[in-house]
Design an enzyme around this catalytic site. Structure first.
Site, PDB file in Angstrom:
ATOM      1  N   TYR A   1       0.828  -1.204   0.000  1.00  0.00           N
ATOM      2  CA  TYR A   1       0.000   0.000   0.000  1.00  0.00           C
ATOM      3  C   TYR A   1       0.860   1.250   0.000  1.00  0.00           C
ATOM      4  O   TYR A   1       2.080   1.170   0.194  1.00  0.00           O
ATOM      5  CB  TYR A   1      -0.948   0.000   1.210  1.00  0.00           C
ATOM      6  CG  TYR A   1      -0.277   0.311   2.533  1.00  0.00           C
ATOM      7  CD1 TYR A   1       0.555  -0.605   3.162  1.00  0.00           C
ATOM      8  CD2 TYR A   1      -0.478   1.540   3.152  1.00  0.00           C
ATOM      9  CE1 TYR A   1       1.162  -0.302   4.374  1.00  0.00           C
ATOM     10  CE2 TYR A   1       0.125   1.847   4.368  1.00  0.00           C
ATOM     11  CZ  TYR A   1       0.946   0.919   4.970  1.00  0.00           C
ATOM     12  OH  TYR A   1       1.561   1.222   6.155  1.00  0.00           O
TER      13      TYR A   1
ATOM     14  N   ARG B   1       8.239   4.083  -4.723  1.00  0.00           N
ATOM     15  CA  ARG B   1       8.303   3.124  -3.610  1.00  0.00           C
ATOM     16  C   ARG B   1       7.292   1.995  -3.812  1.00  0.00           C
ATOM     17  O   ARG B   1       7.568   0.834  -3.516  1.00  0.00           O
ATOM     18  CB  ARG B   1       8.062   3.840  -2.275  1.00  0.00           C
ATOM     19  CG  ARG B   1       8.270   2.922  -1.080  1.00  0.00           C
ATOM     20  CD  ARG B   1       8.241   3.657   0.234  1.00  0.00           C
ATOM     21  NE  ARG B   1       6.923   4.222   0.498  1.00  0.00           N
ATOM     22  CZ  ARG B   1       6.632   4.993   1.544  1.00  0.00           C
ATOM     23  NH1 ARG B   1       7.570   5.294   2.429  1.00  0.00           N
ATOM     24  NH2 ARG B   1       5.417   5.470   1.713  1.00  0.00           N
TER      25      ARG B   1
ATOM     26  N   ARG C   1      -7.797 -20.347  -2.211  1.00  0.00           N
ATOM     27  CA  ARG C   1      -6.842 -20.184  -1.115  1.00  0.00           C
ATOM     28  C   ARG C   1      -5.778 -21.287  -1.127  1.00  0.00           C
ATOM     29  O   ARG C   1      -6.089 -22.465  -0.916  1.00  0.00           O
ATOM     30  CB  ARG C   1      -7.563 -20.182   0.238  1.00  0.00           C
ATOM     31  CG  ARG C   1      -6.620 -19.820   1.387  1.00  0.00           C
ATOM     32  CD  ARG C   1      -7.301 -19.843   2.733  1.00  0.00           C
ATOM     33  NE  ARG C   1      -6.365 -19.397   3.767  1.00  0.00           N
ATOM     34  CZ  ARG C   1      -5.390 -20.138   4.265  1.00  0.00           C
ATOM     35  NH1 ARG C   1      -5.220 -21.381   3.846  1.00  0.00           N
ATOM     36  NH2 ARG C   1      -4.568 -19.655   5.177  1.00  0.00           N
TER      37      ARG C   1
ATOM     38  N   HIS D   1      -1.209 -21.354  -0.487  1.00  0.00           N
ATOM     39  CA  HIS D   1      -0.092 -20.449  -0.190  1.00  0.00           C
ATOM     40  C   HIS D   1       0.733 -20.024  -1.413  1.00  0.00           C
ATOM     41  O   HIS D   1       1.065 -18.857  -1.539  1.00  0.00           O
ATOM     42  CB  HIS D   1       0.823 -21.065   0.877  1.00  0.00           C
ATOM     43  CG  HIS D   1       0.230 -21.021   2.254  1.00  0.00           C
ATOM     44  ND1 HIS D   1      -0.935 -21.694   2.584  1.00  0.00           N
ATOM     45  CD2 HIS D   1       0.622 -20.402   3.379  1.00  0.00           C
ATOM     46  CE1 HIS D   1      -1.228 -21.468   3.852  1.00  0.00           C
ATOM     47  NE2 HIS D   1      -0.296 -20.688   4.360  1.00  0.00           N
TER      48      HIS D   1
ATOM     49  N   LYS E   1       6.567  -1.973   1.924  1.00  0.00           N
ATOM     50  CA  LYS E   1       5.376  -1.380   2.543  1.00  0.00           C
ATOM     51  C   LYS E   1       4.198  -2.342   2.372  1.00  0.00           C
ATOM     52  O   LYS E   1       3.297  -2.128   1.545  1.00  0.00           O
ATOM     53  CB  LYS E   1       5.091  -0.005   1.918  1.00  0.00           C
ATOM     54  CG  LYS E   1       4.212   0.849   2.803  1.00  0.00           C
ATOM     55  CD  LYS E   1       4.313   2.291   2.413  1.00  0.00           C
ATOM     56  CE  LYS E   1       3.265   3.161   3.076  1.00  0.00           C
ATOM     57  NZ  LYS E   1       3.273   3.125   4.531  1.00  0.00           N
TER      58      LYS E   1
ATOM     59  N   LEU F   1      11.167   1.378   7.272  1.00  0.00           N
ATOM     60  CA  LEU F   1      10.639   1.780   5.974  1.00  0.00           C
ATOM     61  C   LEU F   1      11.308   3.090   5.569  1.00  0.00           C
ATOM     62  O   LEU F   1      11.463   3.980   6.408  1.00  0.00           O
ATOM     63  CB  LEU F   1       9.123   2.000   6.085  1.00  0.00           C
ATOM     64  CG  LEU F   1       8.449   2.404   4.783  1.00  0.00           C
ATOM     65  CD1 LEU F   1       8.285   1.196   3.870  1.00  0.00           C
ATOM     66  CD2 LEU F   1       7.097   3.049   5.047  1.00  0.00           C
TER      67      LEU F   1
HETATM   68  N1  PMP Z   1       7.419   3.711   8.990  1.00  0.00           N
HETATM   69  C1  PMP Z   1       6.282   2.987   8.945  1.00  0.00           C
HETATM   70  C2  PMP Z   1       6.259   1.627   9.581  1.00  0.00           C
HETATM   71  C3  PMP Z   1       5.135   3.510   8.298  1.00  0.00           C
HETATM   72  O1  PMP Z   1       4.010   2.779   8.236  1.00  0.00           O
HETATM   73  C4  PMP Z   1       5.187   4.803   7.742  1.00  0.00           C
HETATM   74  C5  PMP Z   1       3.972   5.414   7.102  1.00  0.00           C
HETATM   75  N2  PMP Z   1       3.598   4.801   5.954  1.00  0.00           N
HETATM   76  C6  PMP Z   1       6.395   5.518   7.811  1.00  0.00           C
HETATM   77  C7  PMP Z   1       7.489   4.941   8.444  1.00  0.00           C
HETATM   78  C8  PMP Z   1       6.523   6.900   7.206  1.00  0.00           C
HETATM   79  O2  PMP Z   1       6.531   6.827   5.814  1.00  0.00           O
HETATM   80  P1  PMP Z   1       6.006   8.034   4.898  1.00  0.00           P
HETATM   81  O3  PMP Z   1       6.785   9.237   5.310  1.00  0.00           O
HETATM   82  O4  PMP Z   1       6.286   7.604   3.526  1.00  0.00           O
HETATM   83  O5  PMP Z   1       4.544   8.192   5.188  1.00  0.00           O
END
Ligand code: PMP
Length: 286
Positions: free
Chosen positions: A33, A52, A100, A102, A149, A207
């Site tokens: 997402y 991303r 369903r 895996h 993500k 992330l």
């Molecule tokens: N870390 C995590 C685990 C997140 O979920 C987010 C938000 N999506 C961020 C950092 C910050 O990322 P961004 O600045 O791209 O929203």
């Protein structure tokens, strides 16, 4: 005004928007997402969010659901149909609908896509920015691929709820060596006694936040000293300032970490100034 969602090629009333019971996102959290801020009717940092997204899809070997141009159109159209001037647009892509099992389904299975948008009252966000937020620390218990993500957010949800239960607003994950990795939905930063900004490098363990990337650039532009290295909870408790970054919270000052008051308990001047300047450096679409 009624809300509209985009689901697999159709714009539908939000209340009727649904996905199949055998969507792999629903059954295996087999999907990714993005969340983009909408500011004054503009999508913020769309290019970086889309890059991303492509990376997350590639890492999980999920096909792109449509071209970048078509996706951009859907994002803008969803924002437009929901009349969002300030708020968020949410995009989710899963591996699709299949019996369903895996292993990945065959190539005939199309990825599934959902886009929603909603307004956020900028005055409310402004008030939290002026007050700052409180964070708790929790042991890091996520898988090692948090650079993707993915919609698999159960540890993040549990940590955030733990924060709510403690009367706080965010939880910082702490690795076994005592270093902060990141928040449940934010990147974590401190400002030390010498005014240096410190945040964990984004190669692994966190992330790579888009807001983080913009703040790195903003710090350089403002002539602030920035060090990308891990920091401990003890360092954070002693810091002059602390803050978190994300597309939804932007730059949000942290005024308490567990039982430690940060600085004088009010948002720090560096965090506040970065917050005020953020949109001057973020990319806004035309
Ligand atoms: N870390 C995590 C685990 C997140 O979920 C987010 C938000 N999506 C961020 C950092 C910050 O990322 P961004 O600045 O791209 O929203």
């Amino acid at each position: 005004m009624s809300r509209i969602a985009y689901v697999n090629g159709r714009y539908v009333p939000h209340g009727e928007a649904s996905v199949h019971v055998e969507d792999r996102g629903y059954q295996f959290s087999d999907g990714v997402y993005e969340v983009c801020e909408v500011f004054g009717g503009h999508l913020v940092d769309e290019r970086r969010h889309m890059e991303r997204l492509q990376r997350s899809l590639r890492e999980l070997r999920i096909r792109e659901p449509m071209s970048r141009k078509a996706l951009s159109h859907v994002l803008h159209e969803t924002v437009r149909r929901n009349r969002v001037r300030n708020g968020l647009v949410y995009l989710q892509v899963t591996r699709g609908v299949a019996k369903r099992d895996h292993p990945f389904p065959g190539d005939e299975v199309e990825p599934a896509i959902v886009v929603t948008a909603r307004s956020v009252d900028p005055r409310k966000a402004g008030r939290s920015g002026e007050k700052g937020i409180e964070v708790i620390t929790v042991p890091e218990n996520r898988w090692p691929r948090v650079d993707i993500k993915s919609v698999s957010l159960l540890p993040n949800v549990l940590a955030r709820q733990q924060a709510e239960d403690a009367g706080a607003n965010e939880a910082w994950f702490v690795d076994p060596d005592g270093y902060v990795t990141e928040g449940s939905s934010t990147n974590a930063w401190i400002v030390d006694r010498d005014g240096q900004l410190i945040t964990r490098p984004a190669d692994f363990g966190i992330l790579r936040g888009i807001t983080r990337t913009v703040v790195v650039e903003l710090a350089e532009k403002e002539g602030l000293k920035l060090v990308e290295r891990p920091f401990t909870v003890d360092e954070a408790r002693e810091a002059r300032e602390a803050f978190v970054t994300s597309a939804t919270k932007l730059i949000m000052p942290v005024v308490r970490i567990d039982d430690a008051v940060i600085g004088n308990g009010r948002p720090g001047s560096i965090a506040t100034s970065l917050r005020e300047k953020f949109h001057t450096l973020a990319e806004l679409d035309s």
